[in-house]
Design an enzyme around this catalytic site. Structure first.
Site, PDB file in Angstrom:
ATOM      1  N   CYS A   1       0.838  -1.210   0.000  1.00  0.00           N
ATOM      2  CA  CYS A   1       0.000   0.000   0.000  1.00  0.00           C
ATOM      3  C   CYS A   1       0.869   1.255   0.000  1.00  0.00           C
ATOM      4  CB  CYS A   1      -0.922   0.003   1.210  1.00  0.00           C
ATOM      5  SG  CYS A   1      -2.051  -1.410   1.273  1.00  0.00           S
ATOM      6  N   ASP A   2       1.935   1.232   0.772  1.00  0.00           N
ATOM      7  CA  ASP A   2       2.902   2.325   0.807  1.00  0.00           C
ATOM      8  C   ASP A   2       3.484   2.542  -0.582  1.00  0.00           C
ATOM      9  OD1 ASP A   2       5.897   3.074   0.900  1.00  0.00           O
ATOM     10  OD2 ASP A   2       5.278   3.623   2.930  1.00  0.00           O
TER      11      ASP A   2
END
Length: 167
Positions: free
Chosen positions: A60-61
């Site tokens: 997600c980062d």
């Protein structure tokens, strides 16, 4: 509904599956300052909506950082990252990551976005990884429900879809 796994385990998605050609469902999410944001707020622009389970996880980062970089080159495209992380956590993460070209928004209150776009994972009350591109007329022009929620989306296809929707 799309078949999705999370860590290899099949999960149940809640809501309606969105398809190319559909009118984009309206939604209400919260900005980092807790103000409401709806689809209507970006009317008349192309929207690239990146959906992630949690901003504080590795994929997600990386996904949010990638779309932040791409957003700087996509003039006329509103880029949103949606998760159920609290707005305060999103704001902290964005500050630490130097995110300036996209907006993170939260679906923590009532999972309105998750249900409207069919990305709410029933078991975890998280959102599954997905990408949506919506044109200036609120028509969905690109959809990707990533089959394994811990995998990366097809960045190139989503970016090309956003560029095409600008034409």
């Amino acid at each position: 509904m799309a078949n999705v796994t999370f860590g290899g385990r099949e999960v149940t998605l809640v809501g309606n599956e969105v398809k190319v050609g559909d009118k984009a469902p309206d939604f209400t999410v919260r900005q980092n300052n807790l103000r409401r944001l709806t689809l209507e707020d970006s009317k008349g622009t192309v929207r690239l909506i990146s959906v992630v389970p949690s901003i504080d996880t590795e994929v997600c980062d990386q996904q949010t950082r990638r779309f932040n970089e791409e957003a700087a080159k996509l003039e006329g495209v509103t880029v949103l990252t949606v998760s159920v992380d609290l707005p305060f956590a999103q704001q902290r993460w964005c500050g630490a990551a130097g995110i300036e070209n996209l907006q993170t928004v939260s679906d923590y209150r009532d999972r309105n976005f998750g249900e409207a776009y069919g990305v709410l994972i029933q078991d975890f009350q998280l959102l599954t990884r997905a990408i949506f591109v919506i044109d200036k007329n609120d028509t969905v022009t690109y959809v990707e429900y990533v089959p394994e929620a811990t995998d990366h989306p097809n960045y190139e296809a989503a970016i090309e879809a956003a560029k095409k929707a600008l034409a």
